[in-house]
Each structure stands twice: as structure tokens, then as C-alpha cells.
Design a protein around this motif. Sequence first.
Motif, PDB file in Angstrom:
ATOM      1  N   ASP A 182       0.800  -1.250  -0.091  1.00  0.00           N
ATOM      2  CA  ASP A 182      -0.046   0.084  -0.028  1.00  0.00           C
ATOM      3  C   ASP A 182       1.070   1.109  -0.209  1.00  0.00           C
ATOM      4  OD1 ASP A 182      -1.714   1.913   0.534  1.00  0.00           O
ATOM      5  OD2 ASP A 182      -2.600   1.144   2.284  1.00  0.00           O
ATOM      6  N   VAL A 183       0.886   1.866  -0.960  1.00  0.00           N
ATOM      7  CA  VAL A 183       1.996   3.150  -1.069  1.00  0.00           C
ATOM      8  C   VAL A 183       1.106   4.414  -0.699  1.00  0.00           C
ATOM      9  CG1 VAL A 183       3.197   1.962  -3.048  1.00  0.00           C
ATOM     10  CG2 VAL A 183       1.145   3.570  -3.573  1.00  0.00           C
ATOM     11  N   SER A 184       0.104   4.302  -0.050  1.00  0.00           N
ATOM     12  CA  SER A 184      -0.977   5.835   0.260  1.00  0.00           C
ATOM     13  C   SER A 184       0.187   6.600   1.350  1.00  0.00           C
ATOM     14  CB  SER A 184      -2.103   5.423   0.874  1.00  0.00           C
ATOM     15  OG  SER A 184      -1.916   4.527   1.939  1.00  0.00           O
ATOM     16  N   TRP A 185       1.006   5.766   2.058  1.00  0.00           N
ATOM     17  CA  TRP A 185       1.753   6.530   3.078  1.00  0.00           C
ATOM     18  C   TRP A 185       2.427   7.513   2.416  1.00  0.00           C
ATOM     19  CZ3 TRP A 185       7.091   6.643   2.857  1.00  0.00           C
ATOM     20  CH2 TRP A 185       7.951   5.892   1.850  1.00  0.00           C
TER      21      TRP A 185
ATOM     22  N   TRP B  86       1.766  10.010   0.950  1.00  0.00           N
ATOM     23  CA  TRP B  86       0.729  11.158   1.012  1.00  0.00           C
ATOM     24  C   TRP B  86       0.936  11.672   2.384  1.00  0.00           C
ATOM     25  CZ3 TRP B  86      -1.164  13.595  -3.353  1.00  0.00           C
ATOM     26  CH2 TRP B  86      -0.888  12.794  -4.346  1.00  0.00           C
ATOM     27  N   ASP B  87       1.132  10.760   3.545  1.00  0.00           N
ATOM     28  CA  ASP B  87       1.128  11.346   4.704  1.00  0.00           C
ATOM     29  C   ASP B  87       2.677  11.918   5.016  1.00  0.00           C
ATOM     30  OD1 ASP B  87      -1.000  10.799   5.966  1.00  0.00           O
ATOM     31  OD2 ASP B  87      -0.855   8.822   6.384  1.00  0.00           O
TER      32      ASP B  87
END
Lengths: 458, 250
Positions: free
Chosen positions: A362-365, A367-368
Motif C-alpha cells: 500500500d503506497v498511500s503512506w 501522502w502522509d
Amino acid sequence: MRAAVLLSVEVTLARLAGRISRLTGAGGGTTLPGKLLARINPDALGSLAERLPLGSAVISATNGKTTTAAMAAEILGRRLRLVHNRAGANLVSGVASALLGRRNADLGLFEVDEAAFPEIARRIRPRAVCLANLFRDQLDRYGELELIAERWRATLAALDPAAYTVLNADDPLVANLGRGRQRVVRFGLDDPGAARERLPHAADSKYCVDCGTPYAYEAAYMGHLGDFRCPACGNARPPLDIAARSISLLDLEGSRFELTTPDGSRTVELALPGLYNVYNALAAATLARVLGATLDEIVAGLGRFRAAFGRFERIQVGDRTVLMLLVKNPAGANEAVRTLVDGGPPSLAILALNDEIADGRDVSWIWDVDFEPLAECLDELVVTGSRADELALRFKYAGLDETRMEIVPDLGRALDRGLELTPPGGELPLLPTYTAMLALHRIAADRGLVRPYWESAA
Amino acid sequence: MKVVVGHLYPDYLNIYADRGNMAVLARRAAWRNIEFDYRVVGFGDSLRPGEHDLLYIGGGQDREQALVAPDLAGRRAELEEAIEGGAAALAVCGGYQLLGQFYRDRSGAELPGAGIFDHYTVAGERRMIGDVLLECELGPDARGTIAGFENHAGRTTLGSNAVPFGRVVAGFGNDGESGFEGCRRGRALGTYLHGPLLPRNPWLADWLLSQSMARRLGEPPPLAPLRDEIESRAHEVASGRAFSRGGRAN
């Protein structure tokens, strides 16, 4: 007797497998022997650890465990023969491989994966445990922080009552694990001058563990780490046994701080920059102390220490230098970005994003991560890795013009392009995720720029 | 032109990079000279009738969701009024669950929902984790695929009149069985997909912007097209991931 003979046969077989792995070029043999041994005899890990006359110490954390373990090894290694999983193979198989690879050691020193800590601790029965922080990281793999903390708590409850627990008092979730325990030693920062103005965007664990009220911070140092207190119920950072005071961050060159212990205070000179490395040094110092190191040994060991593999590592390429900073989660990446920007804003960088299991699928990190300060100072950015486009999107929406970005998915070609853009004598910051870091290291090794990781790990 | 956005509990519910969704909406509005007026809605802040064109709520860890749930459930009437009044909405993961009837955890304890969507959620044994690809049709000119990532223990069951957000092409979706993902009520969307959702699905970001403006304009206005090359490539790679390693319903 029969069991002992069997174990030694199994051990020989497993060691042989590691040699074959290296000879055939399949890898470093840092996990294969352990995997094989676990398959033949799952209890072997405990039996091997039992042979260590001084027992074992285990370090776990979301961030900094490789560096912390390497620092502790530098402190203790002059006096003791250590077995240490230096190459960062930190699952059961990696610890078993390290034990197989070194005979006649006195003490085991192991960094362990957060999720693997319970099983490894159960099997090797450490005499000291160091738990340094919990940040959001690869939620697809690890699950939520509270869940990890609960498993850690159960693991601590089953430790030998004589074992030491070293805890980061600045992390509310970790500090809370020490409640009601004996032989707990706590470390933390004690320098409001080094504090940040506010918590970063993706701060975790910022609500009281007892009543859920947002913590008030006397000083917020890194992520949610700091001098916290609940305004409603009074839950607060416990008193520090070992502290860092008067911290000076010296750009990208290093840092200096006063290490305060019950045996007195001494100045520590670190060749690693960034507040996060001050935390790593404190964790290593505290663990080394419960393992018997003197204050002199601690100060000297930390002073000698140079970057661990891929963590602020400088690689010379002709007249240019690559500065490699592993990034793997928002808290760690924020510190890497801040250390870089504070050390003199770079105008060029390479970022590499892979999405293998070890990177997090999950590469969403990304954006954090607070990439904005980097986006502001970059004239050119090379993005690479299997999810290079996602990184490009992250920077596009952070405000970096598309014309300033080059998307080069192939890691080797991206490295070449970055070096081409670097002026002679210049330094090229390279921020890769875990598997991208390993692959880039392999590329550097193939070109004869660095030794393969399993050799530098020996 | 202007869009007023209300972001519910951003301090608590931000686990899967929800601010990426917000950054995409803000930039895509700015590139078209649409003013993007971002407002935080925290504990006890009331939603004034007609204040917001778009409401957003993200996901959190269990603990944060439990802290937020009672306050959110108490907003049922004002949320209902906002949605009925034409506001668009996007609820992701935990926020999607909490806008349903209730969430029941493994121990049987229930968190109240705000009841905006006709669904309920019950925690299952195994988390459903992986890349997802959906097919969505939100209108005659608004259809396409949506690529995202899901990570949830909750199984969400839609009520008999509820409309799903999309059909699962690859991945688990609401419950791993029905083939449905998310829930839609007019301009209000709920989904498990993060990644975050909007950067690699720009057509959905534009649909939300346009629907948000429709509250004041009566009709959703057409938006000037943008250069979405990187977005398209990221979508393609993520879609491929859903096919090659997305979750499989048993």
C-alpha cells in the motif's frame, strides 16, 4: 545427547545452504540458513541462543532499530564477542541465520521486526529488551499500532522476571508498557530547545492512553514523541533515567548532546545528523548500560559509530557522492526530509518507491509524508522504482512543476541520470524504500563502489 | 466560483493519507480558478445549514474511530440536512463505516453510525487487504474504472434500497462476496478505497468538484480538462496490481 547431535547436524546443513546461496549469487545468505533450520527444527533458535554465555538482547521499534543495534554493537563489541544480525535480516530466519553464522559468541544482539518480536522473544528468552518507538508503518502488513502494543505487552509479561526492559519514555504507547513492571529503564530527550512548534500532520498516539483526551506537549520532538501530559487525567511522560540534554544538530555532519545518566553526564559526539539519531543513540546507550557497558565505553562507542547500511550512508562515485537515506514510513521520511532541508536545501534528489511486501504494498503512506519543504527547494527531481508514477503524482500535487520531474522507473538508469545532473564534487541525496535500497546497493556493489551487504555485515 | 469543503475530524481520521484526496481536490480546483475554501469540522463544531458544498470524512485506527463515533452519530440530523440540501460527500474507509447504521466489532460491541447510508458493518475474522479495481457509473458522462487499495476487517452489508458505489472487478469490496463496493446516495459517496482514492482517479475528483458546485448552480458545471498523463499511468499500474495481486473473494 541425541538431540545435541541432531542439532549440530542440522546446523551444519543450514550453514552449508548459506554458503551455497552466496556462491551461486542468489543473495547474501542472511536468511536462507535460518529458514532451512526453522523448517528442520523449529526449536533450534532457542537451543542456539541458549548456548550464549551472556544471553541475548533484543531491539524493536518502527524506526531506527538497525542503527540502534549497530550503535549498541559498536559500544559493546570491543569487550564482548557479539552475534548480531547486522545486515538487517530481522525476522526469525534472520536471527537464526546470524546465530548459525557465528560460533563462540558471548552475547546475542538482535534487531527484530515489530511483528516478529513476540515469537523471537519467546524462543530466545532475552535478558534485555529495548522498545524504542511505534509509528504508523505498512498498515497492510502490521495492522494498527494499538494491536502491536498489545502484543508487545503480552510478550513482556512472559519475559524472565530478571530481564531488563528499556523503553522510550517519550512515546506514550511505548512508555505505557512499563507500567507495573520491575527493572524498567527509561530514556528520552530533555531539551525544549530541540522541540518542534507542533506535531506533524501524521502524528500517531496523540490521544491519552487512559482517557482519550489529546495530550498537551511540553515539548514535541519527533512525530508524537515528546514530553507529553494529559490535561484531563494527568497521564504523563514518566521520569527519565537516561536523557539527552543541550542538543546541537550540526547540519548534515552530525550532532552533539549531553548524555545524562545516574553515573554522571558526558558529551557525546555523533557522526550522524538529525534528532532521530539522537534517539537511536540514547536507546543504544541505555541498552548497553543495562548490559554492563561503562559510561566511557558508551561515549567512545557512539563517537566511533558511522552510518549503518543505507541509513545516511555516503557512497563515493568518482568525484560525486551519493547520500543514501532509507525511507519507509511517514515518521522516518519526515525526519529524513527535515534533516536534508535543514542541512542545506538540496536542489536535486532521487526518490525511489517500490511496492514489494518489505516496502508495503500500500503506497498511500507517501501522502502522509511532509514532502512539501523538499518540493519547494528542488529544481530537479528524478523519481524511480516500480511505483515511480505515484511519487511523481505526490510531488505534482505538492506543487512541483511536472517539467522539473523525470520519471525513470529503472533504478540503475535513474541513478545514472541523477549522477549526470550532479555537478562534480556535489552530493546527490537518494531516498529509497527498503527493496529499492537493497537493489541500489546491489547496483553499487556490481560497479565496485561498495562491498556487498553480506560482507560489510560480517 | 467557489467550493466550501467541510473536513470532519481530520486530526482523528487521517490514517490512509486522506489529505492526498484533499490536495487533489484543492489543486484541481485552483488550476481552474475555482476558490477552494477548506474548513475543519471538529468535535462540537456545528454544521450550519447550507454552509458546505462538499463534506469529507476519512478513516482512522479503531481507537480514533471509537473516540469520534459518538460525536458523529449525534450529527445525524445536520448531516441529513446537508445531504438533502444538495451537498456532495466523500467518506473513505472508517468514515464510510461510521456513516452507516452501526459498526459491530469482534467482541459484539457496537459503535453507533450516523445513518446517512443504508448499510451496516460487522467485523470479520480476517482483514481484507489488497489492491482493488472497480467499475463505476455515476452518470451518463461519468463512468470509468477506479483503482485503489483496501484494508478493512469490517464486512459491510447494503440495505435493500442502497446503491453501491461500484462493481468489483478485482479485489474484495464491501464484504468479499457480493461483488459490490461502497455506497452511493445521490452526490454522497462512501467507499473502502484509499491509496489515496483521488490522485490516480482524477475523473472521480472532477465529478466530486462538479457535483459540489451543482449545489449552488443547480446543475453540475462542465470543468476544463487537465493534462492527466501521470495520473493515467499511475491508474494503469495500480489497475494491474489489482489484477495480479488484489484480494480474491472465497
